[in-house]
Design a protein around this motif. Structure first.
Motif, PDB file in Angstrom:
ATOM      1  N   LEU A  96      -8.615 -53.427   1.425  1.00  0.00           N
ATOM      2  CA  LEU A  96      -9.683 -53.083   2.356  1.00  0.00           C
ATOM      3  C   LEU A  96      -9.483 -51.623   2.767  1.00  0.00           C
ATOM      4  O   LEU A  96      -8.533 -51.284   3.481  1.00  0.00           O
ATOM      5  CB  LEU A  96      -9.644 -54.004   3.568  1.00  0.00           C
ATOM      6  N   ILE A  97     -10.392 -50.779   2.305  1.00  0.00           N
ATOM      7  CA  ILE A  97     -10.259 -49.337   2.510  1.00  0.00           C
ATOM      8  C   ILE A  97     -11.465 -48.829   3.290  1.00  0.00           C
ATOM      9  O   ILE A  97     -12.604 -49.245   3.052  1.00  0.00           O
ATOM     10  CB  ILE A  97     -10.150 -48.608   1.156  1.00  0.00           C
ATOM     11  N   GLY A  98     -11.206 -47.948   4.230  1.00  0.00           N
ATOM     12  CA  GLY A  98     -12.295 -47.388   5.018  1.00  0.00           C
ATOM     13  C   GLY A  98     -11.947 -46.003   5.515  1.00  0.00           C
ATOM     14  O   GLY A  98     -10.953 -45.398   5.090  1.00  0.00           O
ATOM     15  N   THR A  99     -12.773 -45.494   6.418  1.00  0.00           N
ATOM     16  CA  THR A  99     -12.517 -44.204   7.044  1.00  0.00           C
ATOM     17  C   THR A  99     -11.670 -44.414   8.293  1.00  0.00           C
ATOM     18  O   THR A  99     -11.389 -45.554   8.701  1.00  0.00           O
ATOM     19  CB  THR A  99     -13.835 -43.525   7.437  1.00  0.00           C
ATOM     20  N   ARG A 100     -11.296 -43.326   8.911  1.00  0.00           N
ATOM     21  CA  ARG A 100     -10.538 -43.432  10.157  1.00  0.00           C
ATOM     22  C   ARG A 100     -11.328 -44.227  11.205  1.00  0.00           C
ATOM     23  O   ARG A 100     -10.758 -45.020  11.955  1.00  0.00           O
ATOM     24  CB  ARG A 100     -10.213 -42.034  10.693  1.00  0.00           C
ATOM     25  N   ARG A 101     -12.644 -44.022  11.245  1.00  0.00           N
ATOM     26  CA  ARG A 101     -13.446 -44.731  12.243  1.00  0.00           C
ATOM     27  C   ARG A 101     -13.462 -46.239  11.988  1.00  0.00           C
ATOM     28  O   ARG A 101     -13.479 -47.031  12.936  1.00  0.00           O
ATOM     29  CB  ARG A 101     -14.882 -44.192  12.266  1.00  0.00           C
TER      30      ARG A 101
ATOM     31  N   ILE B 135     -19.648 -30.004   7.885  1.00  0.00           N
ATOM     32  CA  ILE B 135     -20.056 -30.957   8.909  1.00  0.00           C
ATOM     33  C   ILE B 135     -18.908 -31.929   9.174  1.00  0.00           C
ATOM     34  O   ILE B 135     -18.045 -32.132   8.323  1.00  0.00           O
ATOM     35  CB  ILE B 135     -21.330 -31.745   8.532  1.00  0.00           C
ATOM     36  N   ASP B 136     -18.900 -32.498  10.356  1.00  0.00           N
ATOM     37  CA  ASP B 136     -17.878 -33.465  10.723  1.00  0.00           C
ATOM     38  C   ASP B 136     -18.278 -34.855  10.228  1.00  0.00           C
ATOM     39  O   ASP B 136     -19.439 -35.259  10.362  1.00  0.00           O
ATOM     40  CB  ASP B 136     -17.696 -33.499  12.237  1.00  0.00           C
ATOM     41  N   LEU B 137     -17.316 -35.570   9.657  1.00  0.00           N
ATOM     42  CA  LEU B 137     -17.587 -36.931   9.211  1.00  0.00           C
ATOM     43  C   LEU B 137     -18.031 -37.789  10.385  1.00  0.00           C
ATOM     44  O   LEU B 137     -18.950 -38.605  10.277  1.00  0.00           O
ATOM     45  CB  LEU B 137     -16.335 -37.528   8.561  1.00  0.00           C
ATOM     46  N   VAL B 138     -17.384 -37.613  11.531  1.00  0.00           N
ATOM     47  CA  VAL B 138     -17.761 -38.288  12.769  1.00  0.00           C
ATOM     48  C   VAL B 138     -17.782 -37.234  13.867  1.00  0.00           C
ATOM     49  O   VAL B 138     -16.829 -36.482  14.036  1.00  0.00           O
ATOM     50  CB  VAL B 138     -16.761 -39.404  13.138  1.00  0.00           C
ATOM     51  N   THR B 139     -18.897 -37.161  14.590  1.00  0.00           N
ATOM     52  CA  THR B 139     -19.032 -36.174  15.659  1.00  0.00           C
ATOM     53  C   THR B 139     -18.785 -36.841  17.011  1.00  0.00           C
ATOM     54  O   THR B 139     -18.668 -38.064  17.123  1.00  0.00           O
ATOM     55  CB  THR B 139     -20.431 -35.546  15.661  1.00  0.00           C
ATOM     56  N   ASP B 140     -18.759 -36.026  18.053  1.00  0.00           N
ATOM     57  CA  ASP B 140     -18.598 -36.566  19.404  1.00  0.00           C
ATOM     58  C   ASP B 140     -19.834 -37.337  19.848  1.00  0.00           C
ATOM     59  O   ASP B 140     -19.760 -38.164  20.761  1.00  0.00           O
ATOM     60  CB  ASP B 140     -18.323 -35.425  20.392  1.00  0.00           C
ATOM     61  N   ASP B 141     -20.974 -37.058  19.231  1.00  0.00           N
ATOM     62  CA  ASP B 141     -22.228 -37.750  19.537  1.00  0.00           C
ATOM     63  C   ASP B 141     -22.356 -38.952  18.603  1.00  0.00           C
ATOM     64  O   ASP B 141     -22.561 -38.801  17.402  1.00  0.00           O
ATOM     65  CB  ASP B 141     -23.408 -36.794  19.355  1.00  0.00           C
ATOM     66  N   SER B 142     -22.230 -40.152  19.142  1.00  0.00           N
ATOM     67  CA  SER B 142     -22.226 -41.358  18.309  1.00  0.00           C
ATOM     68  C   SER B 142     -23.577 -41.645  17.666  1.00  0.00           C
ATOM     69  O   SER B 142     -23.670 -42.507  16.786  1.00  0.00           O
ATOM     70  CB  SER B 142     -21.794 -42.573  19.143  1.00  0.00           C
ATOM     71  N   SER B 143     -24.637 -40.941  18.080  1.00  0.00           N
ATOM     72  CA  SER B 143     -25.961 -41.149  17.478  1.00  0.00           C
ATOM     73  C   SER B 143     -26.159 -40.300  16.225  1.00  0.00           C
ATOM     74  O   SER B 143     -27.170 -40.448  15.532  1.00  0.00           O
ATOM     75  CB  SER B 143     -27.062 -40.828  18.491  1.00  0.00           C
ATOM     76  N   VAL B 144     -25.225 -39.401  15.930  1.00  0.00           N
ATOM     77  CA  VAL B 144     -25.343 -38.520  14.771  1.00  0.00           C
ATOM     78  C   VAL B 144     -24.536 -39.110  13.613  1.00  0.00           C
ATOM     79  O   VAL B 144     -23.313 -39.187  13.671  1.00  0.00           O
ATOM     80  CB  VAL B 144     -24.831 -37.101  15.100  1.00  0.00           C
ATOM     81  N   HIS B 145     -25.253 -39.531  12.558  1.00  0.00           N
ATOM     82  CA  HIS B 145     -24.620 -40.218  11.432  1.00  0.00           C
ATOM     83  C   HIS B 145     -24.790 -39.438  10.138  1.00  0.00           C
ATOM     84  O   HIS B 145     -24.939 -40.024   9.062  1.00  0.00           O
ATOM     85  CB  HIS B 145     -25.221 -41.615  11.251  1.00  0.00           C
TER      86      HIS B 145
ATOM     87  N   LYS C  87     -26.932 -31.121  14.135  1.00  0.00           N
ATOM     88  CA  LYS C  87     -26.035 -31.562  15.195  1.00  0.00           C
ATOM     89  C   LYS C  87     -24.644 -31.912  14.659  1.00  0.00           C
ATOM     90  O   LYS C  87     -23.676 -31.945  15.426  1.00  0.00           O
ATOM     91  CB  LYS C  87     -26.623 -32.773  15.923  1.00  0.00           C
ATOM     92  N   ALA C  88     -24.565 -32.161  13.365  1.00  0.00           N
ATOM     93  CA  ALA C  88     -23.282 -32.529  12.765  1.00  0.00           C
ATOM     94  C   ALA C  88     -22.496 -31.313  12.274  1.00  0.00           C
ATOM     95  O   ALA C  88     -21.315 -31.440  11.943  1.00  0.00           O
ATOM     96  CB  ALA C  88     -23.506 -33.492  11.599  1.00  0.00           C
ATOM     97  N   LEU C  89     -23.137 -30.153  12.221  1.00  0.00           N
ATOM     98  CA  LEU C  89     -22.444 -28.957  11.745  1.00  0.00           C
ATOM     99  C   LEU C  89     -21.259 -28.639  12.643  1.00  0.00           C
ATOM    100  O   LEU C  89     -21.324 -28.765  13.863  1.00  0.00           O
ATOM    101  CB  LEU C  89     -23.405 -27.765  11.724  1.00  0.00           C
ATOM    102  N   GLN C  90     -20.179 -28.246  12.026  1.00  0.00           N
ATOM    103  CA  GLN C  90     -18.990 -27.877  12.782  1.00  0.00           C
ATOM    104  C   GLN C  90     -19.257 -26.627  13.616  1.00  0.00           C
ATOM    105  O   GLN C  90     -20.025 -25.750  13.218  1.00  0.00           O
ATOM    106  CB  GLN C  90     -17.824 -27.630  11.819  1.00  0.00           C
ATOM    107  N   LYS C  91     -18.662 -26.578  14.790  1.00  0.00           N
ATOM    108  CA  LYS C  91     -18.909 -25.485  15.736  1.00  0.00           C
ATOM    109  C   LYS C  91     -18.052 -24.273  15.361  1.00  0.00           C
ATOM    110  O   LYS C  91     -17.097 -23.901  16.046  1.00  0.00           O
ATOM    111  CB  LYS C  91     -18.601 -25.942  17.163  1.00  0.00           C
ATOM    112  N   ARG C  92     -18.403 -23.657  14.257  1.00  0.00           N
ATOM    113  CA  ARG C  92     -17.668 -22.482  13.797  1.00  0.00           C
ATOM    114  C   ARG C  92     -18.594 -21.629  12.935  1.00  0.00           C
ATOM    115  O   ARG C  92     -19.588 -22.117  12.377  1.00  0.00           O
ATOM    116  CB  ARG C  92     -16.433 -22.878  12.985  1.00  0.00           C
ATOM    117  N   ARG C  93     -18.275 -20.381  12.841  1.00  0.00           N
ATOM    118  CA  ARG C  93     -19.038 -19.469  12.009  1.00  0.00           C
ATOM    119  C   ARG C  93     -18.912 -19.868  10.533  1.00  0.00           C
ATOM    120  O   ARG C  93     -17.823 -20.175  10.056  1.00  0.00           O
ATOM    121  CB  ARG C  93     -18.537 -18.045  12.210  1.00  0.00           C
ATOM    122  N   GLY C  94     -20.022 -19.879   9.840  1.00  0.00           N
ATOM    123  CA  GLY C  94     -20.009 -20.173   8.413  1.00  0.00           C
ATOM    124  C   GLY C  94     -20.151 -21.631   8.043  1.00  0.00           C
ATOM    125  O   GLY C  94     -20.178 -21.965   6.858  1.00  0.00           O
TER     126      GLY C  94
END
Length: 310
Positions: A89-94, A130-140, A186-193
């Motif tokens: 059974l394999i999954g992501t950290r979440r 982009i982040d696999l999981v963001t702080d906003d749980s509505s962003v998938h 909304k999923a883009l990482q908060k960094r330049r580039g």
């Protein structure tokens, strides 16, 4: 249970937002080069689909692993583990965080080392920037894409969207076109580039996976019946009536009834946010047609073509 290739099957499921909009869910089964099987994502199949799955996989005993690639698809993991308890059974950290009682494998599927264990049968790709999981749980918008080497079929959810619009909305919406998730920004990482990194990943993916025949993506349910007519008054394009018969037409009727009651113009209605993918966004092209026939302008801060949305 849809057999899309000699070695690839897809199961379609229902998942409703707010009990109304069915955005769908899915699970795929692949036959490995060694003759055994892998499941991609989890869905608690029932009735005939369950019987077929058990028949193909020797009652689940021939399934080597259940690989959950979408971090927000956790609801059915337990059911699929019970169907094939011997499978890894394999999954992501979440997955591990939200279903801690399940016997998760030591590796996570977003890690290259775990992905390499299945390199004989699958290629994996995760979006850069982009982040696999963001702080906003509505962003998938984030997920791990999987491509089956033997069949050339890609399994993905949310990062790519597919819309097959129902009925008369086929006149206004492009059919079965791939689009990026509407919450991508909304999923883009908060960094330049970050945006440039995502764009580079998308270009590289389209090149390396250019021979992909089929993309399996849970999508909004489409049915091919219905009719819709909008009526507007000159000279301002104020909506005054509508004739509507269509599957799930009550959602469109709710928007139109409010607009007619308040004397809203086609231009003003276009200024409303239309979530993608939904059948409601099918109104946008019709509203643009009304605007084109009147002196009123299109909203300047909204898209004017088929992408994004309608």
């Amino acid at each position: 249970m849809l057999q899309l290739a000699d070695t690839f099957w897809n199961f379609r499921g229902s998942f409703k937002i707010g009990g109304l909009l069915d955005v769908g869910t899915q699970m795929s089964l692949i036959r490995r080069a060694n003759g055994r099987f892998l499941l991609l994502d989890s869905y608690d199949v029932e009735d005939d689909d369950r019987k077929k799955l058990l028949r193909v996989t020797d009652r689940g005993r021939a399934i080597d692993a259940i690989i959950n690639v979408h971090p927000f698809h956790t609801l059915h993991c337990k059911a699929m583990h019970e169907l094939a308890p011997q499978a890894r059974l394999i999954g992501t950290r979440r997955h591990r965080e939200h279903q801690p009682d399940l016997p998760w494998d030591g590796g996570m599927i977003e890690d290259a080392q775990t992905q390499n264990e299945f390199s004989d049968d699958l290629e994996f790709s995760g979006p850069n920037g982009i982040d696999l999981v963001t702080d906003d749980s509505s962003v998938h918008a984030g997920s791990v894409l999987a491509r089956h080497k033997s069949s050339g079929i890609v399994h993905v959810d949310d990062t790519l969207n597919v819309l097959a619009a129902p009925g008369i909305l086929k006149r206004y919406l492009p059919q079965s076109q791939l689009k990026f998730h509407p919450a991508l920004s909304k999923a883009l990482q908060k960094r330049r580039g970050a945006a440039d990194d995502f764009a580079a990943w998308a270009r590289d993916l389209s090149s390396h996976w250019a021979d992909t025949r089929i993309v399996c993506r849970a999508r909004v349910e489409g049915r091919n019946e219905g009719t819709l007519t909008l009526y507007a008054a000159a000279p301002d394009g104020r909506l005054i009536g509508a004739d509507l018969i269509a599957p799930a037409g009550e959602h469109l009727a709710h928007i139109l009834a409010g607009a007619i009651q308040t004397g809203t113009t086609a231009s003003e209605l276009l200024e409303m946010p239309f979530y993608h993918p939904t059948i409601e966004e099918g109104l946008k092209s019709a509203l643009r047609t009304i605007c084109a026939a009147t002196p009123i302008p299109l909203p300047q801060d909204q898209d004017t073509g088929s992408p994004t949305g309608a």
